[in-house]
Design a protein around this motif. Sequence first.
Motif, PDB file in Angstrom:
ATOM      1  N   SER A 141      78.057  42.907  75.778  1.00  0.00           N
ATOM      2  CA  SER A 141      77.452  41.611  75.498  1.00  0.00           C
ATOM      3  C   SER A 141      76.908  41.020  76.786  1.00  0.00           C
ATOM      4  O   SER A 141      77.579  41.072  77.831  1.00  0.00           O
ATOM      5  CB  SER A 141      78.477  40.659  74.882  1.00  0.00           C
ATOM      6  N   ASP A 142      75.711  40.484  76.726  1.00  0.00           N
ATOM      7  CA  ASP A 142      75.089  39.790  77.855  1.00  0.00           C
ATOM      8  C   ASP A 142      75.018  40.725  79.073  1.00  0.00           C
ATOM      9  O   ASP A 142      74.593  41.872  78.944  1.00  0.00           O
ATOM     10  CB  ASP A 142      75.852  38.502  78.136  1.00  0.00           C
ATOM     11  N   ASN A 143      75.460  40.262  80.251  1.00  0.00           N
ATOM     12  CA  ASN A 143      75.301  41.041  81.480  1.00  0.00           C
ATOM     13  C   ASN A 143      76.056  42.360  81.470  1.00  0.00           C
ATOM     14  O   ASN A 143      75.707  43.280  82.212  1.00  0.00           O
ATOM     15  CB  ASN A 143      75.750  40.213  82.693  1.00  0.00           C
ATOM     16  N   ALA A 144      77.102  42.438  80.656  1.00  0.00           N
ATOM     17  CA  ALA A 144      77.888  43.674  80.621  1.00  0.00           C
ATOM     18  C   ALA A 144      77.058  44.860  80.141  1.00  0.00           C
ATOM     19  O   ALA A 144      77.437  46.014  80.382  1.00  0.00           O
ATOM     20  CB  ALA A 144      79.104  43.502  79.726  1.00  0.00           C
ATOM     21  N   CYS A 145      75.942  44.597  79.467  1.00  0.00           N
ATOM     22  CA  CYS A 145      75.085  45.694  78.997  1.00  0.00           C
ATOM     23  C   CYS A 145      74.376  46.395  80.144  1.00  0.00           C
ATOM     24  O   CYS A 145      74.019  47.570  80.032  1.00  0.00           O
ATOM     25  CB  CYS A 145      74.048  45.163  78.012  1.00  0.00           C
ATOM     26  N   TRP A 146      74.160  45.660  81.272  1.00  0.00           N
ATOM     27  CA  TRP A 146      73.337  46.212  82.345  1.00  0.00           C
ATOM     28  C   TRP A 146      73.982  46.117  83.713  1.00  0.00           C
ATOM     29  O   TRP A 146      73.404  46.592  84.691  1.00  0.00           O
ATOM     30  CB  TRP A 146      71.981  45.482  82.379  1.00  0.00           C
TER      31      TRP A 146
ATOM     32  N   PHE B 156      73.377  35.521  73.162  1.00  0.00           N
ATOM     33  CA  PHE B 156      73.123  36.525  74.188  1.00  0.00           C
ATOM     34  C   PHE B 156      73.005  37.926  73.593  1.00  0.00           C
ATOM     35  O   PHE B 156      73.524  38.213  72.514  1.00  0.00           O
ATOM     36  CB  PHE B 156      74.217  36.477  75.245  1.00  0.00           C
ATOM     37  N   VAL B 157      72.342  38.803  74.348  1.00  0.00           N
ATOM     38  CA  VAL B 157      72.067  40.152  73.883  1.00  0.00           C
ATOM     39  C   VAL B 157      73.367  40.906  73.595  1.00  0.00           C
ATOM     40  O   VAL B 157      74.381  40.717  74.266  1.00  0.00           O
ATOM     41  CB  VAL B 157      71.211  40.907  74.930  1.00  0.00           C
ATOM     42  N   ARG B 158      73.314  41.761  72.586  1.00  0.00           N
ATOM     43  CA  ARG B 158      74.402  42.696  72.274  1.00  0.00           C
ATOM     44  C   ARG B 158      73.868  44.115  72.447  1.00  0.00           C
ATOM     45  O   ARG B 158      72.685  44.385  72.208  1.00  0.00           O
ATOM     46  CB  ARG B 158      74.891  42.515  70.834  1.00  0.00           C
ATOM     47  N   CYS B 159      74.752  45.020  72.854  1.00  0.00           N
ATOM     48  CA  CYS B 159      74.343  46.410  73.014  1.00  0.00           C
ATOM     49  C   CYS B 159      75.447  47.331  72.529  1.00  0.00           C
ATOM     50  O   CYS B 159      76.623  46.961  72.485  1.00  0.00           O
ATOM     51  CB  CYS B 159      73.997  46.722  74.471  1.00  0.00           C
TER      52      CYS B 159
ATOM     53  N   PRO C 110      75.544  50.421  84.366  1.00  0.00           N
ATOM     54  CA  PRO C 110      75.985  51.562  83.566  1.00  0.00           C
ATOM     55  C   PRO C 110      74.810  52.489  83.280  1.00  0.00           C
ATOM     56  O   PRO C 110      73.650  52.112  83.421  1.00  0.00           O
ATOM     57  CB  PRO C 110      76.486  50.897  82.279  1.00  0.00           C
ATOM     58  N   ASP C 111      75.110  53.697  82.874  1.00  0.00           N
ATOM     59  CA  ASP C 111      74.097  54.646  82.401  1.00  0.00           C
ATOM     60  C   ASP C 111      74.499  55.112  81.011  1.00  0.00           C
ATOM     61  O   ASP C 111      75.691  55.161  80.678  1.00  0.00           O
ATOM     62  CB  ASP C 111      73.968  55.848  83.341  1.00  0.00           C
ATOM     63  N   TYR C 112      73.507  55.453  80.208  1.00  0.00           N
ATOM     64  CA  TYR C 112      73.763  55.811  78.811  1.00  0.00           C
ATOM     65  C   TYR C 112      73.062  57.113  78.460  1.00  0.00           C
ATOM     66  O   TYR C 112      71.996  57.451  78.998  1.00  0.00           O
ATOM     67  CB  TYR C 112      73.225  54.726  77.872  1.00  0.00           C
TER      68      TYR C 112
ATOM     69  N   ARG D  87      71.270  50.981  72.356  1.00  0.00           N
ATOM     70  CA  ARG D  87      70.407  50.084  71.576  1.00  0.00           C
ATOM     71  C   ARG D  87      70.849  48.655  71.868  1.00  0.00           C
ATOM     72  O   ARG D  87      72.052  48.369  71.986  1.00  0.00           O
ATOM     73  CB  ARG D  87      70.543  50.377  70.073  1.00  0.00           C
ATOM     74  N   THR D  88      69.891  47.744  71.985  1.00  0.00           N
ATOM     75  CA  THR D  88      70.189  46.336  72.238  1.00  0.00           C
ATOM     76  C   THR D  88      69.481  45.455  71.224  1.00  0.00           C
ATOM     77  O   THR D  88      68.400  45.798  70.732  1.00  0.00           O
ATOM     78  CB  THR D  88      69.755  45.918  73.660  1.00  0.00           C
TER      79      THR D  88
END
Length: 384
Positions: free
Chosen positions: A165-170, A196-199, A212-214, A218-219
């Motif tokens: 969620s939010d900054n934790a996605c990137w 906030f964005v979800r991923c 992180p790398d994936y 999807r976000t």
Amino acid sequence: MLVDVTVSPDAVSVAGVDLVPVTVSAHLTDDTGVVPSTEMDGTMVPSVALRLVGSDRADGAELSLTAGTPQDGTWSATIQVPSTWNGTWEVSRLVAVDAAANRLDVDPPASADTTLVVTGTHRPAVTMRLSPDPLVGDGPLTVEGRFYYEDTGEGIGNQPIFFGSDNACWELRSEPNGTTRADGTFSRLYPKGDPFVRCVGIVRPSNTAVAPDYIVVRTLHPRVKPIVAVKANRTTVTPGTTVTFTGMVKPAASWQLQLQQLQGRTWRKVAGTSSNDLGAYRMAVTPKTPGTLRYRVVIPNQDPALVGVSEVVTVRVSTPGGEPRPDGGGGGGGGTAGGGTGGLPITGAATAPLVAGGAALMIVGAGLMLLARRRRPTQTPNGR
């Protein structure tokens, strides 16, 4: 000085959620010595960036000294390449700093040594949705979807995945915090939703300390209809008195708000502000003329379904003691009639009956005086 860049191996085949290691190396020389350094965004240098040819897709890796010395050495990173990298990649940028604070930022020339050809098969993909849509206020929000293979449609079952969620996605390296079901589906309930964005994704080892790398990710941003609460510190005022409106917005975030006043049949903006990160806000107006005014707080949105609107607050603006008299006298309390400013005001509705009653009393009084004169006896000097 950049002597050369190599990618080894320069061609790999990857299937499904497997990973294949590829090493990128840069030979650097410098009189004072290349030193690890932190950039303003938190990334470390020396570093390289790779770009998928024919697209704007890019990835990167931080390099560490693996051979030689800082004055003449090889700086390398091992990248775990996924099948979703299918295509031709090339080293597109190299950044390094030396002990004297000199900076190297170059685009290595394209060559066979700086390219990587990836043949990816049985590639994973993911669908994702948020419910409810839209999210109203900060109610529960569910993230759900399915991981599957593009070529067969088969679900990727029992696969460790990451919900963010939010900054934790990137930002920062991520570890799996969930697992798909046997058919590849997944779901996660957030008791309190936010804008906030979800991923959700399948993570792979990251080559940077701050992101992180994936293998696949999807976000989505939730569509949010905020709930706006408002109250006024006073609802009955005299002209020139400031009225302050305060309230909270759910979900809590920094929102752009408008204070609107109903003018005729149209709501018009009379003030604006932003809420703080907790959703709290404050706005004020100073009505100048008497009247009954209606206000509301709005969070605009191009999508009418997502506009947040508060309840209407009514503010009554009046002069002290009511409307002034035509002669300039004001209303007041106490005192007696005819006693100057302490008298009760005379309103238009009561004037006619009072005038008519006064005239009637004057006529009756005149008649009684005439009657008394006719009946008065003749008095003698001695009173007889």
